[in-house]
Motif scaffolding. Structure first.
Motif, PDB file in Angstrom:
ATOM      1  N   ALA A 100       0.670  -1.157  -0.167  1.00 23.40           N
ATOM      2  CA  ALA A 100       0.124   0.248   0.211  1.00 23.40           C
ATOM      3  C   ALA A 100       0.802   1.553  -0.250  1.00 23.40           C
ATOM      4  CB  ALA A 100      -1.190  -0.261   1.194  1.00 23.40           C
ATOM      5  N   PHE A 101       0.686   2.380  -1.017  1.00 20.92           N
ATOM      6  CA  PHE A 101       1.095   3.924  -0.938  1.00 20.92           C
ATOM      7  C   PHE A 101       0.297   4.358  -0.918  1.00 20.92           C
ATOM      8  CE2 PHE A 101       3.984   0.430  -3.357  1.00 20.92           C
ATOM      9  CZ  PHE A 101       4.856   0.327  -2.609  1.00 20.92           C
ATOM     10  N   LEU A 102       0.893   5.176  -0.607  1.00 18.07           N
ATOM     11  CA  LEU A 102       0.050   7.161  -0.375  1.00 18.07           C
ATOM     12  C   LEU A 102       0.886   8.241  -1.096  1.00 18.07           C
ATOM     13  CD1 LEU A 102      -2.719   8.451   0.463  1.00 18.07           C
ATOM     14  CD2 LEU A 102      -1.244   8.866   2.350  1.00 18.07           C
ATOM     15  N   PHE A 103       0.417   8.435  -1.465  1.00 10.55           N
ATOM     16  CA  PHE A 103       1.051   9.922  -2.647  1.00 10.55           C
ATOM     17  C   PHE A 103       0.258  11.190  -2.369  1.00 10.55           C
ATOM     18  CE2 PHE A 103       2.430   6.447  -6.545  1.00 10.55           C
ATOM     19  CZ  PHE A 103       2.916   6.248  -5.500  1.00 10.55           C
ATOM     20  N   THR A 104       0.928  12.578  -1.398  1.00  8.38           N
ATOM     21  CA  THR A 104       0.108  13.358  -1.300  1.00  8.38           C
ATOM     22  C   THR A 104       0.614  14.233  -2.137  1.00  8.38           C
ATOM     23  OG1 THR A 104       2.243  13.764  -0.086  1.00  8.38           O
ATOM     24  CG2 THR A 104      -0.042  11.687   0.595  1.00  8.38           C
ATOM     25  N   GLY A 105       0.186  14.830  -2.343  1.00 12.51           N
ATOM     26  CA  GLY A 105       1.152  16.328  -3.133  1.00 12.51           C
ATOM     27  C   GLY A 105      -0.397  17.324  -3.755  1.00 12.51           C
ATOM     28  N   THR A 106      -0.032  19.017  -4.628  1.00 15.77           N
ATOM     29  CA  THR A 106      -0.724  19.746  -4.744  1.00 15.77           C
ATOM     30  C   THR A 106      -0.841  18.720  -6.338  1.00 15.77           C
ATOM     31  OG1 THR A 106      -1.286  22.106  -5.233  1.00 15.77           O
ATOM     32  CG2 THR A 106       0.739  21.257  -5.593  1.00 15.77           C
ATOM     33  N   ARG A 107      -1.733  19.397  -6.949  1.00 17.11           N
ATOM     34  CA  ARG A 107      -2.317  19.253  -7.961  1.00 17.11           C
ATOM     35  C   ARG A 107      -1.696  18.972  -9.105  1.00 17.11           C
ATOM     36  NH1 ARG A 107      -0.509  23.444  -8.651  1.00 17.11           N
ATOM     37  NH2 ARG A 107      -1.848  25.560  -9.117  1.00 17.11           N
ATOM     38  N   GLY A 108      -1.450  18.613  -9.882  1.00 16.91           N
ATOM     39  CA  GLY A 108      -0.497  18.240 -11.571  1.00 16.91           C
ATOM     40  C   GLY A 108       0.533  17.987 -10.855  1.00 16.91           C
ATOM     41  N   VAL A 109       1.197  16.920  -9.702  1.00 14.77           N
ATOM     42  CA  VAL A 109       2.856  16.967 -10.075  1.00 14.77           C
ATOM     43  C   VAL A 109       3.023  16.026 -10.087  1.00 14.77           C
ATOM     44  CG1 VAL A 109       2.740  19.416  -8.444  1.00 14.77           C
ATOM     45  CG2 VAL A 109       2.039  16.647  -6.900  1.00 14.77           C
ATOM     46  N   GLY A 110       2.194  14.421 -10.345  1.00 16.17           N
ATOM     47  CA  GLY A 110       2.432  13.286 -10.591  1.00 16.17           C
ATOM     48  C   GLY A 110       2.256  12.947 -10.096  1.00 16.17           C
ATOM     49  N   LYS A 111       1.190  12.589  -9.105  1.00 12.79           N
ATOM     50  CA  LYS A 111       0.737  11.229  -8.195  1.00 12.79           C
ATOM     51  C   LYS A 111       0.265   9.991  -9.297  1.00 12.79           C
ATOM     52  CE  LYS A 111      -2.057  14.478  -5.820  1.00 12.79           C
ATOM     53  NZ  LYS A 111      -1.772  14.817  -6.474  1.00 12.79           N
ATOM     54  N   THR A 112      -1.241  10.769  -9.884  1.00  9.57           N
ATOM     55  CA  THR A 112      -1.828   9.370 -10.864  1.00  9.57           C
ATOM     56  C   THR A 112      -0.652   8.941 -11.568  1.00  9.57           C
ATOM     57  OG1 THR A 112      -3.494  10.864 -10.441  1.00  9.57           O
ATOM     58  CG2 THR A 112      -3.442   9.113 -12.478  1.00  9.57           C
ATOM     59  N   THR A 113       0.297   9.833 -12.651  1.00 13.00           N
ATOM     60  CA  THR A 113       0.941   9.310 -13.621  1.00 13.00           C
ATOM     61  C   THR A 113       2.036   7.988 -12.978  1.00 13.00           C
ATOM     62  OG1 THR A 113       0.917  11.319 -14.467  1.00 13.00           O
ATOM     63  CG2 THR A 113       2.671  10.134 -15.498  1.00 13.00           C
ATOM     64  N   LEU A 114       2.578   8.289 -11.435  1.00 10.48           N
ATOM     65  CA  LEU A 114       3.409   7.834 -10.793  1.00 10.48           C
ATOM     66  C   LEU A 114       3.230   6.109 -10.535  1.00 10.48           C
ATOM     67  CD1 LEU A 114       5.674   9.932  -8.145  1.00 10.48           C
ATOM     68  CD2 LEU A 114       6.674   8.107 -10.258  1.00 10.48           C
ATOM     69  N   ALA A 115       1.630   6.409 -10.259  1.00 12.02           N
ATOM     70  CA  ALA A 115       0.327   5.354  -9.999  1.00 12.02           C
ATOM     71  C   ALA A 115       1.045   4.445 -11.518  1.00 12.02           C
ATOM     72  CB  ALA A 115      -0.651   5.697  -9.435  1.00 12.02           C
ATOM     73  N   ARG A 116       0.290   4.853 -12.436  1.00 13.42           N
ATOM     74  CA  ARG A 116       0.143   4.082 -13.908  1.00 13.42           C
ATOM     75  C   ARG A 116       1.561   3.246 -13.852  1.00 13.42           C
ATOM     76  NH1 ARG A 116      -3.503   8.161 -17.571  1.00 13.42           N
ATOM     77  NH2 ARG A 116      -5.705   7.773 -15.908  1.00 13.42           N
ATOM     78  N   ILE A 117       2.260   4.324 -13.976  1.00  9.44           N
ATOM     79  CA  ILE A 117       3.345   3.671 -14.400  1.00  9.44           C
ATOM     80  C   ILE A 117       4.364   2.791 -13.218  1.00  9.44           C
ATOM     81  CG2 ILE A 117       6.282   4.382 -14.169  1.00  9.44           C
ATOM     82  CD1 ILE A 117       5.331   7.345 -14.907  1.00  9.44           C
ATOM     83  N   PHE A 118       3.827   2.802 -11.490  1.00  4.93           N
ATOM     84  CA  PHE A 118       3.903   1.434 -10.503  1.00  4.93           C
ATOM     85  C   PHE A 118       3.297   0.473 -11.414  1.00  4.93           C
ATOM     86  CE2 PHE A 118       2.653  -0.201  -6.551  1.00  4.93           C
ATOM     87  CZ  PHE A 118       4.138  -0.816  -6.344  1.00  4.93           C
ATOM     88  N   ALA A 119       2.362   0.563 -12.082  1.00  3.73           N
ATOM     89  CA  ALA A 119       1.099  -0.500 -11.977  1.00  3.73           C
ATOM     90  C   ALA A 119       1.861  -1.557 -13.096  1.00  3.73           C
ATOM     91  CB  ALA A 119      -0.431  -0.017 -12.795  1.00  3.73           C
ATOM     92  N   LYS A 120       2.351  -0.196 -14.504  1.00  2.00           N
ATOM     93  CA  LYS A 120       3.015  -0.682 -15.220  1.00  2.00           C
ATOM     94  C   LYS A 120       4.495  -1.558 -15.008  1.00  2.00           C
ATOM     95  CE  LYS A 120       3.727   2.083 -18.801  1.00  2.00           C
ATOM     96  NZ  LYS A 120       4.315   3.296 -19.765  1.00  2.00           N
ATOM     97  N   CYS A 121       5.530  -1.831 -13.824  1.00  2.00           N
ATOM     98  CA  CYS A 121       6.161  -2.099 -14.147  1.00  2.00           C
ATOM     99  C   CYS A 121       6.092  -3.583 -12.920  1.00  2.00           C
ATOM    100  CB  CYS A 121       7.133  -1.122 -12.336  1.00  2.00           C
ATOM    101  SG  CYS A 121       7.770   0.633 -13.446  1.00  2.00           S
ATOM    102  N   LEU A 122       4.451  -3.066 -12.196  1.00  2.45           N
ATOM    103  CA  LEU A 122       4.061  -4.915 -11.683  1.00  2.45           C
ATOM    104  C   LEU A 122       3.556  -5.768 -12.590  1.00  2.45           C
ATOM    105  CD1 LEU A 122       2.847  -2.776  -8.901  1.00  2.45           C
ATOM    106  CD2 LEU A 122       4.682  -3.938  -8.273  1.00  2.45           C
ATOM    107  N   ASN A 123       3.776  -5.106 -14.139  1.00  2.00           N
ATOM    108  CA  ASN A 123       2.768  -5.819 -14.884  1.00  2.00           C
ATOM    109  C   ASN A 123       3.274  -6.485 -16.537  1.00  2.00           C
ATOM    110  OD1 ASN A 123      -0.013  -7.058 -12.799  1.00  2.00           O
ATOM    111  ND2 ASN A 123      -0.375  -4.518 -12.771  1.00  2.00           N
ATOM    112  N   CYS A 124       4.696  -5.782 -16.610  1.00  4.53           N
ATOM    113  CA  CYS A 124       4.646  -5.820 -18.046  1.00  4.53           C
ATOM    114  C   CYS A 124       5.609  -7.299 -18.701  1.00  4.53           C
ATOM    115  CB  CYS A 124       5.646  -5.043 -17.878  1.00  4.53           C
ATOM    116  SG  CYS A 124       7.610  -5.179 -19.554  1.00  4.53           S
TER     117      CYS A 124
END
Length: 580
Positions: free
Chosen positions: A40-64
């Motif tokens: 489980a990970f929690l990404f915090t930060g203001t809008r537009g700094v890459g929270k969802t983008t990091l989550a998608r890249i992380f999911a891609k790394c797990l399922n490549c």
């Protein structure tokens, strides 16, 4: 094919393409490469700094399909589907629209099932702080001990609203705001790839307007390209954003420093004609004043975000630190009042005129030395309104300054009624008069000893020199100890040492040399006693005396006494100010 906005087209697809957030990327890369991936990970930060983008890249790394690693291939069907948002084992949830506990329970029912295509089922819950307390409670157990094939990635802009029971079950990463330089460099790469003509200064303005958000920067870039017809120019960007030209802001600060109300109104008129955002005027003014204060306190200060520090240094010499601080406070307060003003122009004009009305008294120069103490007493103000807080000395220091002032009057060979009001000679108001005396230049007719002569002569010279801004403040806060063999020894209060920059000392030394017609060398030392007899201290003592006389005059005024007796009126002590 429909147009794809830049924010989606240029969304990073690997950790190497991420801009900023190196501290988060490094932790994720090491965890993936060493097969130490938390559930489980929690990404915090203001809008537009890459929270969802990091989550998608992380999911891609797990399922490549080539294997779990920090560098997915990006070409297999799993990577392609994840990039296009149609991978069945990645479940993205908008918590803002699914806040009910029933929605959370429905989600958790699917957790027990194995993934359909990939190795892991990855649940990405965006704006997780919007879930209800019941939803958080339902999520607790599953979040703490999920099945081995499940990973949770939570994202939020407000982590303070998340229960500590949830926080303790996650690895928390705080994504930082982007610096203007990072945003500008990314925008530069994008316009080059898109073959769009763009001025570097235009990209710089867009990067600053993005306010730390890469997505906002890309959205503004899209808007600017459309506004400029396929190219980016500085004028188009400034017009689109309603920005104010830096040269006009500098001119405004100069007009404020010179108390030139006519010039201030002319500058506002020009902004109105060109339809500038008047709120942005106060923002730019406050930013400039902030930078001036930085230079006043640290003379060689600069940063990499802004490259026009030379222009700021030039205007900083025209304004005192006290004025800059006061103007900044009035500017940010004026922004809050724009919405309730009759119109934005009226609000801006009143804000700037308020800066002139409430300037510290020492910023407008010394009052005239003509007249007697009785004249100033009879002119005591009867103002009954709140006034801006005065940057006054402590009570003990005031007593000391008054004692020094009294001893200076008693030792002077020629007393007059004017001397009882202002100890500074008429040299201060007459630039054509002879240069003031210094040690060793007095005739036998003088009744002053050497140390007194140095003190009195320097007080006169400090006010007579043709200097202004920070150099003038430095001169008015120095006490001359000796002046022998062209070596002038000065003392300055330790708390005011920031005034003694190398540039200010050199300019003051030049002004003194020109005044005397011969070159002198200055040497400064610190004093921690706070009892120096300087031009500023004498002026402060004089103002204290005037204020005391004004208070006494108001207290003895028959009209005021009648109002107090018949109507129960009270005098607001802090509102009393002597007339200048």
């Amino acid at each position: 094919m429909s147009y794809q906005v830049l924010a989606r087209k240029w969304r990073p697809k690997s950790f190497k393409q991420m801009v900023g957030q190196e501290h988060v990327v490094q932790a994720l890369v090491n965890g993936l490469d060493q097969d130490r991936v938390h559930h489980a990970f929690l990404f915090t930060g203001t809008r537009g700094v890459g929270k969802t983008t990091l989550a998608r890249i992380f999911a891609k790394c797990l399922n490549c399909e080539t294997g779990t690693s920090s560098e997915p291939c990006g070409e297999c069907s799993s990577c392609v589907d994840i990039d296009e948002g149609r991978f069945v084992d990645i479940i993205e949830i908008d918590a803002a629209s699914r806040t009910k506990v029933e929605d959370t329970r429905e989600l958790l029912e699917s957790v027990q099932y194995s993934p359909s295509r990939g190795r892991y089922k990855v649940y990405i819950i965006d704006e997780v702080h919007m879930l209800s307390n019941s939803s958080f409670n339902a999520l607790l157990k599953t979040l703490e001990e999920p099945p081995p094939h499940v990973k949770f990635v939570l994202a939020t802009t407000d982590p303070d609203k998340i229960p500590v029971t949830i926080l303790s079950r996650c690895l928390q990463f705080n994504l930082r705001r982007m610096t203007p330089q990072q945003v500008q460099e990314n925008l530069q790469q994008i316009v080059q790839a898109e073959k769009i003509e763009a001025a570097p200064e235009a990209l710089s303005r867009l990067a600053r307007a993005a306010d730390g958000s890469m997505r906002d920067g890309l959205s503004l870039l899209d808007q600017a390209i459309a506004f400029g017809g396929g190219k980016l120019s500085l004028d188009d960007v400034k017009q689109m954003l309603g920005l104010v030209d830096h040269g006009h802001v500098v001119a405004l600060v100069q007009a404020l420093a010179e108390a030139d109300a006519r010039r201030i109104l002319d500058i506002i008129e020009e902004w109105v004609v060109h339809s500038r955002d008047l709120d942005a005027v106060l923002v730019s003014l406050a930013e400039t004043l902030h930078r001036i204060c930085l230079l006043k306190c640290v003379a060689d200060y600069s940063d990499n975000e802004r490259g026009d520090w030379d222009a700021i240094r030039a205007v900083a010499a025209l304004i005192s630190l006290e004025d800059a601080q006061l103007f900044y406070q009035i500017a940010i307060t004026g922004r809050e009042e724009l919405g309730i003003a009759p119109d934005p122009r009226t609000g801006l004009e009143m804000t700037l005129l308020r800066m002139l009305a409430f300037r510290p008294a020492t910023a407008t120069g010394s009052p005239s030395t003509t007249g007697s103490a009785g004249d100033h007493t009879r002119q005591a103000s009867k103002v009954a309104a709140a006034s801006v807080a005065s940057l006054a000395s402590s009570g003990e220091a005031d007593k000391t300054h008054q004692q020094l002032f009294a001893s200076h009057q008693n030792s002077s060979p020629a007393k007059s009624s004017a001397a009882s009001v202002n100890p500074v000679s008429d040299v201060a108001s007459s630039p054509q008069s002879e240069p003031p005396r210094v040690a060793g230049s007095v005739g036998k007719e003088s009744a002053l000893n050497g140390s007194e002569l140095i003190e009195v002569s320097w007080l006169e010279m400090a006010e007579a020199l043709t200097i202004k801004g920070m150099v003038r403040e430095l001169a008015r806060n120095l006490q001359l100890k000796s002046a022998q063999n062209q070596q002038w020894q000065f003392v300055i209060d330790h708390s005011l040492r920031h005034l003694a920059t190398a540039d200010s000392i050199e300019r003051l030394q030049t002004a003194i040399s020109e005044r005397l017609g011969s070159e002198i060398r200055m040497q400064l030392s610190d004093s921690v006693e706070g009892l120096l007899h300087t031009a500023a201290a004498v002026e402060q003592s004089r103002r204290r005396t005037q204020l005391t006389e004004a208070e006494r005059s108001i207290g003895e005024d028959p009209t005021v006494s009648a109002l107090k007796k018949n109507l129960g009126a009270q005098i607001i002590e802090d509102s009393i100010q002597p007339l200048q």
